[in-house]
Design an enzyme around this catalytic site. Structure first.
Site, PDB file in Angstrom:
ATOM      1  N   GLY A   1       0.846  -1.184   0.000  1.00  0.00           N
ATOM      2  CA  GLY A   1       0.000   0.000   0.000  1.00  0.00           C
ATOM      3  C   GLY A   1       0.883   1.236   0.000  1.00  0.00           C
ATOM      4  O   GLY A   1       1.969   1.236  -0.587  1.00  0.00           O
ATOM      5  N   CYS A   2       0.448   2.257   0.672  1.00  0.00           N
ATOM      6  CA  CYS A   2       1.199   3.515   0.730  1.00  0.00           C
ATOM      7  C   CYS A   2       2.616   3.269   1.238  1.00  0.00           C
ATOM      8  O   CYS A   2       2.808   2.743   2.330  1.00  0.00           O
ATOM      9  CB  CYS A   2       0.474   4.507   1.628  1.00  0.00           C
ATOM     10  SG  CYS A   2       1.375   6.042   1.840  1.00  0.00           S
TER      11      CYS A   2
END
Length: 189
Positions: A15-16
């Site tokens: 993800g991020c």
């Protein structure tokens, strides 16, 4: 006597990349953590291109580490304990293929340990959904723009707000700490 140690690399998408970068920087023996883009077909992609989901890249971090001070097993545990491994559409509020979770292995030992760690989670009772994290051979990595590097230090208020409000912090606390997911990996990997 050769006093120069050989450093190794590990690459993870979860993800991020801001959140993974912070998690790995906390480990003793980690020399450098670089946020960037991995696994796609376009050369030298930029953030805006990767965000479209059309380049095939995922947001990732590349970790340079001293294997005499931190093991690949410890890196794997840190990775798993920073993500929701059952999310097929991204991570938390970040949606799209560019936010999928992937372990990119650099050698056969990393592949073996990554597969073993995934199998431990698949055989546990921690999750009601299948483990969606992919394990792939390392293909490429392109560093992200400078403003993404060490974002957790550059803008701690905004970073903390993101991590808490995305649901990542609470999820990781519940699954990996309260439900003993971390302990499961530590004892079986």
């Amino acid at each position: 006597m050769n006093s120069k140690r050989t450093m190794e690399k590990a690459t993870f998408a979860g993800g991020c990349f801001w959140c993974l970068e912070e998690a790995f920087y906390k480990l003793k023996g980690v020399i450098k953590v670089v946020p960037g883009y991995a696994g796609g077909d376009a050369e030298n992609p930029i953030y805006e291109e990767v965000c479209t989901g059309k380049t095939g890249h995922v947001e990732a971090v590349q970790v340079t580490y001293d294997p005499e001070k931190v093991s690949y097993k410890e890196l794997l545990i840190t990775f798993w304990c920073s993500i929701d491994p059952t999310d097929t559409g991204g991570q938390f509020t970040d949606r799209g293929n560019q936010y999928k979770t992937v372990i990119f292995y650099h050698n056969e030992e990393q592949k073996r340990l990554a597969e073993k760690s995934k199998k431990i989670l698949e055989n546990s009772n921690l999750f009601s959904e299948p483990i969606a994290t992919e394990i792939k051979p390392f293909k490429n990595f392109y560093p992200a723009e400078d403003y993404h590097h060490r974002f957790f230090k550059k803008d701690p208020f905004r970073y903390h707000h993101y991590k808490v409000n995305s649901g990542r912090a609470k999820y990781c606390e519940i699954v990996w700490e309260k439900k003993n997911g971390r302990k499961l990996l530590e004892e079986n990997l």
